[in-house]
Design an enzyme around this catalytic site. Structure first.
Site, PDB file in Angstrom:
ATOM      1  N   GLY A  18       0.835  -1.209   0.000  1.00  0.00           N
ATOM      2  CA  GLY A  18       0.000   0.000   0.000  1.00  0.00           C
ATOM      3  C   GLY A  18       0.864   1.251   0.000  1.00  0.00           C
ATOM      4  O   GLY A  18       2.084   1.185   0.204  1.00  0.00           O
ATOM      5  N   LYS A  43      -0.257 -11.278  -3.215  1.00  0.00           N
ATOM      6  CA  LYS A  43       0.961 -10.736  -3.841  1.00  0.00           C
ATOM      7  C   LYS A  43       2.206 -11.516  -3.405  1.00  0.00           C
ATOM      8  O   LYS A  43       3.323 -11.022  -3.548  1.00  0.00           O
ATOM      9  CB  LYS A  43       1.131  -9.253  -3.471  1.00  0.00           C
ATOM     10  CG  LYS A  43       0.013  -8.341  -3.973  1.00  0.00           C
ATOM     11  CD  LYS A  43       0.485  -7.488  -5.153  1.00  0.00           C
ATOM     12  CE  LYS A  43      -0.645  -6.672  -5.778  1.00  0.00           C
ATOM     13  NZ  LYS A  43      -0.857  -5.412  -5.075  1.00  0.00           N
ATOM     14  N   ILE A  96      -0.498   0.622  13.530  1.00  0.00           N
ATOM     15  CA  ILE A  96      -0.453   2.059  13.244  1.00  0.00           C
ATOM     16  C   ILE A  96      -1.871   2.555  12.914  1.00  0.00           C
ATOM     17  O   ILE A  96      -2.225   3.693  13.207  1.00  0.00           O
ATOM     18  CB  ILE A  96       0.477   2.333  12.026  1.00  0.00           C
ATOM     19  CG1 ILE A  96       1.860   1.730  12.246  1.00  0.00           C
ATOM     20  CG2 ILE A  96       0.556   3.816  11.718  1.00  0.00           C
ATOM     21  CD1 ILE A  96       2.598   2.218  13.459  1.00  0.00           C
ATOM     22  N   THR A  97      -2.636   1.662  12.304  1.00  0.00           N
ATOM     23  CA  THR A  97      -3.989   1.939  11.824  1.00  0.00           C
ATOM     24  C   THR A  97      -4.847   2.835  12.710  1.00  0.00           C
ATOM     25  O   THR A  97      -5.000   2.576  13.899  1.00  0.00           O
ATOM     26  CB  THR A  97      -4.734   0.584  11.683  1.00  0.00           C
ATOM     27  OG1 THR A  97      -3.891  -0.285  10.957  1.00  0.00           O
ATOM     28  CG2 THR A  97      -6.068   0.763  10.999  1.00  0.00           C
ATOM     29  N   GLU A  98      -5.435   3.854  12.073  1.00  0.00           N
ATOM     30  CA  GLU A  98      -6.426   4.697  12.753  1.00  0.00           C
ATOM     31  C   GLU A  98      -7.813   4.150  12.466  1.00  0.00           C
ATOM     32  O   GLU A  98      -8.029   3.472  11.481  1.00  0.00           O
ATOM     33  CB  GLU A  98      -6.379   6.112  12.162  1.00  0.00           C
ATOM     34  CG  GLU A  98      -5.375   7.027  12.775  1.00  0.00           C
ATOM     35  CD  GLU A  98      -5.478   8.420  12.152  1.00  0.00           C
ATOM     36  OE1 GLU A  98      -6.461   9.113  12.430  1.00  0.00           O
ATOM     37  OE2 GLU A  98      -4.574   8.763  11.377  1.00  0.00           O
ATOM     38  N   TYR A 159       7.129  13.396  18.887  1.00  0.00           N
ATOM     39  CA  TYR A 159       8.247  13.869  18.060  1.00  0.00           C
ATOM     40  C   TYR A 159       8.794  15.165  18.648  1.00  0.00           C
ATOM     41  O   TYR A 159       9.996  15.398  18.690  1.00  0.00           O
ATOM     42  CB  TYR A 159       7.817  14.107  16.603  1.00  0.00           C
ATOM     43  CG  TYR A 159       6.950  13.033  15.991  1.00  0.00           C
ATOM     44  CD1 TYR A 159       6.968  11.724  16.468  1.00  0.00           C
ATOM     45  CD2 TYR A 159       6.103  13.317  14.924  1.00  0.00           C
ATOM     46  CE1 TYR A 159       6.162  10.754  15.915  1.00  0.00           C
ATOM     47  CE2 TYR A 159       5.300  12.346  14.362  1.00  0.00           C
ATOM     48  CZ  TYR A 159       5.322  11.065  14.862  1.00  0.00           C
ATOM     49  OH  TYR A 159       4.518  10.117  14.305  1.00  0.00           O
ATOM     50  N   GLU A 209      -2.786  12.516  28.009  1.00  0.00           N
ATOM     51  CA  GLU A 209      -3.789  13.475  27.545  1.00  0.00           C
ATOM     52  C   GLU A 209      -5.109  13.136  28.221  1.00  0.00           C
ATOM     53  O   GLU A 209      -5.221  12.149  28.944  1.00  0.00           O
ATOM     54  CB  GLU A 209      -3.905  13.439  26.016  1.00  0.00           C
ATOM     55  CG  GLU A 209      -4.410  12.124  25.453  1.00  0.00           C
ATOM     56  CD  GLU A 209      -4.308  12.039  23.928  1.00  0.00           C
ATOM     57  OE1 GLU A 209      -3.463  12.735  23.324  1.00  0.00           O
ATOM     58  OE2 GLU A 209      -5.074  11.274  23.331  1.00  0.00           O
ATOM     59  N   HIS A 247      -8.154  12.410  18.732  1.00  0.00           N
ATOM     60  CA  HIS A 247      -8.011  10.989  19.057  1.00  0.00           C
ATOM     61  C   HIS A 247      -9.344  10.438  19.551  1.00  0.00           C
ATOM     62  O   HIS A 247     -10.019  11.087  20.355  1.00  0.00           O
ATOM     63  CB  HIS A 247      -6.981  10.789  20.183  1.00  0.00           C
ATOM     64  CG  HIS A 247      -5.583  11.102  19.766  1.00  0.00           C
ATOM     65  ND1 HIS A 247      -4.625  11.504  20.667  1.00  0.00           N
ATOM     66  CD2 HIS A 247      -4.982  11.075  18.567  1.00  0.00           C
ATOM     67  CE1 HIS A 247      -3.478  11.703  20.026  1.00  0.00           C
ATOM     68  NE2 HIS A 247      -3.678  11.452  18.740  1.00  0.00           N
TER      69      HIS A 247
END
Lengths: 294, 384
Positions: A18, A43, A96-98, A159, A209, A247
């Site tokens: 992807g 694939k 990682i997927t949201e 980061y 958070e 989020h």
């Protein structure tokens, strides 16, 4: 040393063909991650950037001896992909997927626990052990080898934190983004325990958070042990209740998840809670000292 | 996505849960018509805020004329900033007892949780705070779902009326079915009532659907617009931009949810009031930046914008170019203070020097600059 990943990490990438998967495969290879294979059903036999592609996680694991897996597949297919990787016996899974449906996440959490695997995420930037290995999407050039562990629910704020420390000449052992969803595989407390056991980590920066009670539970754990110093930061102090702040998990509901309670819990546990990222940097420098020449 | 009461009750009805006979009206005449058929009714404002009863948003009407006039009073009413556009006209039921039944996510436990209480009709948060023992909980294993025996155990522990127990059990099972089938984050019946005739009925209902699972429920797409309590939030959502409207006058644009929250917090810390949350994670393209600025400026209260960008994989110079390109196509009348850091931060700064977006050294500086430009005093503290 470091936690969770290092030079011995052999990584598979789910969804390697992807757009996101291919881009971040290239970035992870550039970082120096030992990326041994990718998966894309149908694939199998192909190659992406010299990395062999397999049809299933089971086949990829058998052929490569992989011990870590990262997924870029979209939300609707994310839960099934994580279960496939857990079933294949891979011990470390990073999603990682949201936008993974929460009902899928509750089932996936149960399945992954039953299979003895550790899930990081979903909806996380992954993790980096400075100078050793990167799994996920954190920017390559920010990191410096050192002794501060970072654990965070946010991406960009992580980061920022790494950048701030590196700028001050302070390196990081491992940086872990645990994810911004309401149901995640690995909590602050899980990561704090790993850092406590890592001889190479001297101090932990925790970036929390609003939403949920993971910060409060971490504060409880911190009070219960005599481990390494922790410096905290909480974002969303001005967020109104009942509103999702980007989020899926950053929401104050049912009287739970508000910032004051989290700050108070940390302060009671003796953890300084700083107001800005530069202040966190300063506090860390004060505790660990800045290396000569930095 | 929060559903209005009438939609939540439709879902419950489809799951076999008895709810009072009722229909939605958008005019007093429609309310009158419905009341003529149903007899004595309750007229209930359909707004997604708590406390609508106290605000005068629920009225009883014993005749169709009364229904018309009550609906006339409620329709168009402002309840906590929301205008009432629909009322639910519902047959009155004679209530003997009121309970609470809700299923919500227990995040720390990674599972959904059934909560029952014999103290119904009041806010469950109040019950939890004042009478924690009055709430009976049952954990739901995602692999097995909520089992009937768990419902019965919890019901008897909560002291629910034994003579109505089979009806109550059926309602709680139906509530779980709605939660599970519709991917709800919360499904709640409060009050869960037992009528004078001994029948169990869902007198009010709340359902909040998981936004990440909406793709599985095209039948609910029609309710998105009415689930949004703010027109700018609706517009942003339709453009795929995470945006939350706040009360202040300083707009916020940041790339990342955590970063956007921090930007709000810092504005407040230096004495300003953030106008919104906005996460412009979609990269640096001019198109994305333009949409973000456009959304923030839809709020007429916004007098200035703080933009906080951290260049990660998206490089600082790309962001700067996107911003300049976007600005070139727009007429921006408010000052924008930008703070840019991270990958290729220097290159990004150089591109912006001397433009209307001259970068500030830190986020605190950016927030202070905007305060100064809009003529508000900055607070002490937050030196960095």
């Amino acid at each position: 040393m470091s936690i969770l990943i290092d030079k011995n990490t052999k990584l598979l990438v789910q969804g390697i063909t992807g757009r996101e998967g291919a881009f971040h495969t290239e970035q992870m290879l550039a970082f120096g991650t030992n990326l041994v294979g990718g998966i894309r059903p149908g694939k199998g036999g192909a190659e992406v950037l010299g990395v062999p592609v397999f049809n299933t996680v089971a086949e990829a694991t058998r052929e490569t001896g992989a011990n870590a897996w990262v997924s870029f597949v979209p939300g609707p297919a994310s839960g099934d992909a994580i279960m496939e990787a857990a079933a294949a016996g891979i011990p470390l899974l990073v999603a990682i997927t949201e936008r993974t449906p929460v009902h899928d996440e509750t089932l996936v959490y149960r399945y992954v626990s039953e299979h003895g695997a550790r899930l990081i995420g979903p909806n996380c930037p992954g993790l980096v052990s400075s100078g050793k290995s990167k799994v996920g999407i954190m920017p390559n050039n920010l990191f410096k080898e050192g002794h501060v562990g970072i654990v965070s629910r946010s991406g960009t704020l992580t980061y920022e934190m790494v950048n701030e420390l590196t700028r001050r000449g302070i390196g990081q052992s491992t940086t872990v983004g645990i994810g911004g969803d309401p149901v995640i595989g690995t909590t602050f407390t899980d990561v704090l325990k790993l850092f406590d056991a890592d001889p190479d980590t001297r101090l932990v920066v925790l970036i929390g958070e609003i939403g949920g009670t993971d910060e409060e539970l971490a504060a409880e754990y911190i009070s219960s042990r005599s481990g390494k110093p922790v410096v905290a930061f909480i974002s969303g102090r001005t967020a109104p209740p009942g509103k999702r702040m980007g989020h899926a998990g950053a929401i104050i509901t049912g009287g739970q998840g508000g910032p004051e309670h989290k700050v108070q819990a940390f302060e009671q546990a003796g953890v300084p809670v700083m107001n800005t990222i530069p202040e966190v940097g300063e506090k860390v420098a004060e505790i660990v000292g800045v290396p000569a020449g930095a | 996505m929060k559903l209005q009461e009438y939609v939540a009750k439709d879902l419950l009805r489809q799951a076999g849960v008895p709810v009072p006979a009722g229909e939605v009206a958008e005019t007093p005449e429609q309310a009158e018509d419905i009341a003529r058929r149903l007899g004595p009714v309750a007229i209930k404002a359909q707004v997604l805020v708590g406390g609508r009863g106290k605000a005068g948003g629920i009225k009883l009407a014993n005749t169709s004329e009364e229904a018309r006039s009550a609906a006339g009073q409620i329709l168009g009413m402002d309840i906590k900033g929301l205008t009432v556009e629909k009322v639910l006209v519902e047959q009155q039921v004679k209530i003997a007892r009121e309970y609470y039944a809700g299923i919500t996510l227990d995040r720390a436990n990674h599972r959904f949780l059934l909560m029952l209480s014999s103290m119904g009709g009041v806010d469950i948060e109040e019950v939890a705070a004042e009478h924690p023992d009055a709430i009976i909980r049952a954990e739901i294993d995602p692999a097995y779902g909520l089992r009937s025996f768990q419902i019965r155990d919890a019901m008897f522990a909560a002291g629910f009326d034994r003579s109505a127990s089979s009806g109550l059990e059926k309602i709680i099972a139906g509530l779980y079915r709605v939660l599970d089938d519709k991917d709800a984050m919360l499904a709640e019946i409060n009050p869960l009532s037992v009528t004078d005739a001994g029948e169990a009925i869902a007198a009010d209902a709340k359902v909040d659907i998981d936004d990440s699972a909406l793709y599985r429920h095209p039948e609910l797409a029609a309710y998105e617009a009415e689930s949004m309590t703010d027109p700018i939030e609706l517009y942003a959502s339709q453009h795929g931009v995470p945006y939350v409207k706040l009360d202040g006058n300083i707009g916020v644009i940041a790339n990342g949810a955590g970063l956007a929250m921090m930007t709000m917090d810092v504005i407040k810390r230096v004495g300003g009031q953030p106008a919104n949350f906005l996460d412009v994670s979609g990269g640096a393209r001019a198109e994305v930046v333009r949409t973000a600025i456009e959304i923030v400026l839809m709020d007429p209260k916004v007098e200035g914008i703080v933009m906080n960008i951290f260049g990660g994989i998206t490089r600082g110079d790309e962001v700067a170019r996107g911003l300049l390109e976007a600005a070139g196509t727009m007429d921006i009348k408010v000052p924008i203070a930008i703070r840019i850091a991270g990958t290729r931060e220097e290159e990004g700064r150089k591109l912006l020097e001397g433009t209307q977006f001259t970068p500030e050294p830190t986020l605190v500086d950016a927030a202070r600059t905007i305060l100064r430009k809009i003529g508000e005093p900055a607070a002490a503290g937050g030196q960095r």
